[in-house]
Design an enzyme around this catalytic site. Structure first.
Site, PDB file in Angstrom:
ATOM      1  NE  ARG A 195      -1.821  -2.042   2.893  1.00 29.63           N
ATOM      2  CZ  ARG A 195      -1.865  -3.368   2.446  1.00 29.63           C
ATOM      3  NH1 ARG A 195      -2.397  -4.277   1.611  1.00 29.63           N
ATOM      4  NH2 ARG A 195      -0.879  -4.379   3.031  1.00 29.63           N
ATOM      5  CB  THR A 196       3.836   2.041   2.541  1.00 31.12           C
ATOM      6  OG1 THR A 196       2.490   2.234   3.035  1.00 31.12           O
ATOM      7  CG2 THR A 196       4.247   3.423   2.418  1.00 31.12           C
TER       8      THR A 196
ATOM      9  CE  LYS B 160      26.091  -4.937  -7.052  1.00 29.01           C
ATOM     10  NZ  LYS B 160      26.266  -3.732  -8.353  1.00 29.01           N
TER      11      LYS B 160
ATOM     12  NE  ARG C 285       7.771   1.288   4.530  1.00 31.05           N
ATOM     13  CZ  ARG C 285       6.514  -0.087   4.083  1.00 31.05           C
ATOM     14  NH1 ARG C 285       5.515  -1.077   4.435  1.00 31.05           N
ATOM     15  NH2 ARG C 285       4.971   1.024   5.262  1.00 31.05           N
TER      16      ARG C 285
ATOM     17  CG  HIS D  59       4.216   3.922   8.588  1.00 34.25           C
ATOM     18  ND1 HIS D  59       4.317   4.771   7.113  1.00 34.25           N
ATOM     19  CD2 HIS D  59       3.969   3.086   8.295  1.00 34.25           C
ATOM     20  CE1 HIS D  59       4.135   4.214   6.576  1.00 34.25           C
ATOM     21  NE2 HIS D  59       3.071   3.756   6.869  1.00 34.25           N
TER      22      HIS D  59
END
Length: 363
Positions: free
Chosen positions: A51-52, A80, A101, A129
């Site tokens: 969703r985000t 890496k 995120r 959030h």
């Protein structure tokens, strides 16, 4: 240049302005279809999201902009061993704004120190959030018409639930708000947050029974027990079914109570509840696109009648170095970021030192 790392980075007036913009976009989307033409949003998702991430991408496309980025850390140079600082230093040269995120708490703060463009925290571990909170606030305003004089029940994982932490910080600013914290003891709200509510004189009840508090609630905010935050599979299995909302359990709820959930759900809301008019969680997800459109406009200085103002949020840069001290949080960005020194802020009330990045106590 402004960033959004915590909901506290925004004043109440700025939040109200964004909500007004979002409501205007909902009512008049055609006015905004070219608002971000030739602008690029980079979505850097080091942790899975549906969703985000998609709502951010949909938001930018709806404003006439473009999107680039990745949805999995394994497809980035992080695999890496590249640091957050290096990733942001490079990507900020390719985009006009970044939504990020990360599973480590404080990673967006590191990003904000190495960027040429605004950074939006789209979730950092169990920390913050803020864009979900803006979504929650828009939903509350659309569904109830107010922020004041509400009893809000928060149920489930209150320890690791970053959406819960941000919503409490936001709603604590409004008059007449009362919180009911419903969780197993092992997943209770962090003591620091409980202490802050007490210091502000905000009524707060902690309990383990959802049913005994149901009738008092104006809003019930359900959360899932987050498997990815547990270090022990055994503990997760023991707690995962702590709360399951069913139609029977809603029998004693107010007719106008609103049920919210940041999603995804696992089994904490029975699908039969979806048909209840009080179930607002899918409308909540829908509103997420529009508040993120408003946020992008505001951070880029594109919203009508607004300008980018100085950051009024909490301190961003080191206040103290404590020789020999370390952050005790295993989920802090300082545990993996190359060359990142331990930095601490002194709490003016308690005298305790807390990590600049994740706000955990120094050890």
């Amino acid at each position: 240049m402004r960033h959004l790392l915590s909901i506290l980075d925004l004043t109440v007036e700025e939040i109200d302005s964004m909500i007004s913009t979002a409501q205007d976009i909902l009512d008049h989307p055609e006015r905004y279809r070219e608002a971000c033409r030739d602008k690029i949003l980079a979505t850097l998702f080091f942790e899975p999201s549906t969703r985000t991430r998609l709502s951010f991408e949909s938001a930018m496309l709806g404003l006439g902009g473009r999107v680039l980025g990745f949805s999995d850390a394994s497809s980035s140079s992080t695999r890496k061993g590249e640091s957050v600082a290096d990733t942001i230093s490079v990507v900020s040269g390719y985009a006009d704004i970044i939504a990020m995120r990360h599973p480590k708490e404080g990673a967006p703060l590191v990003a904000s120190q190495h960027t040429r463009v605004p950074v939006i925290n789209a979730g950092d571990g169990g920390h913050h959030h803020p864009t979900q909170t803006l979504t929650d606030l828009l939903t509350i305003r659309r569904e109830t018409g107010r922020f004041e004089d509400l009893t809000i029940g928060l149920c489930g994982d209150l320890k690791f639930g970053r959406t819960v932490h941000s919503l409490i910080e936001a709603m604590s600013r409004y008059r007449g708000v009362r919180f009911v914290l419903i969780s197993p003891r092992e997943l209770a709200l962090p003591p620091l947050m409980v202490e802050e509510l007490a210091e502000q004189g905000i009524p707060c009840t902690q309990c383990q029974s959802l049913e005994e508090q149901m009738g008092a609630l104006d809003i019930l905010y359900m959360t899932r027990i987050q498997r990815e935050r547990f270090s022990s599979e055994e503990e997760y299995q023991r707690l995962k079914d702590s709360y399951i909302l069913t139609p029977d359990k809603l029998a004693g709820a107010k007719e106008g109570m609103m049920i919210l959930h940041p999603l995804p759900r696992v089994n904490e809301i029975d699908p039969r509840v979806d048909d209840d008019p009080r179930a607002a969680y899918f409308r909540q997800a829908y509103y997420g696109r529009y508040i993120r459109m408003a946020l992008i406009l505001h951070l880029l200085g594109q919203a009508e009648g607004t300008a980018v103002t100085p950051d009024k949020g909490r301190p961003r840069y080191p206040q103290n170095q404590l020789p020999g001290a370390v952050c005790g949080n295993p989920h802090c960005i300082t545990t993996i970021e190359q060359g990142l020194e331990q930095r601490f802020l002194r709490d003016g009330k308690t005298g305790e030192y807390r990590c600049l990045y994740c706000e955990s106590k120094a050890e």
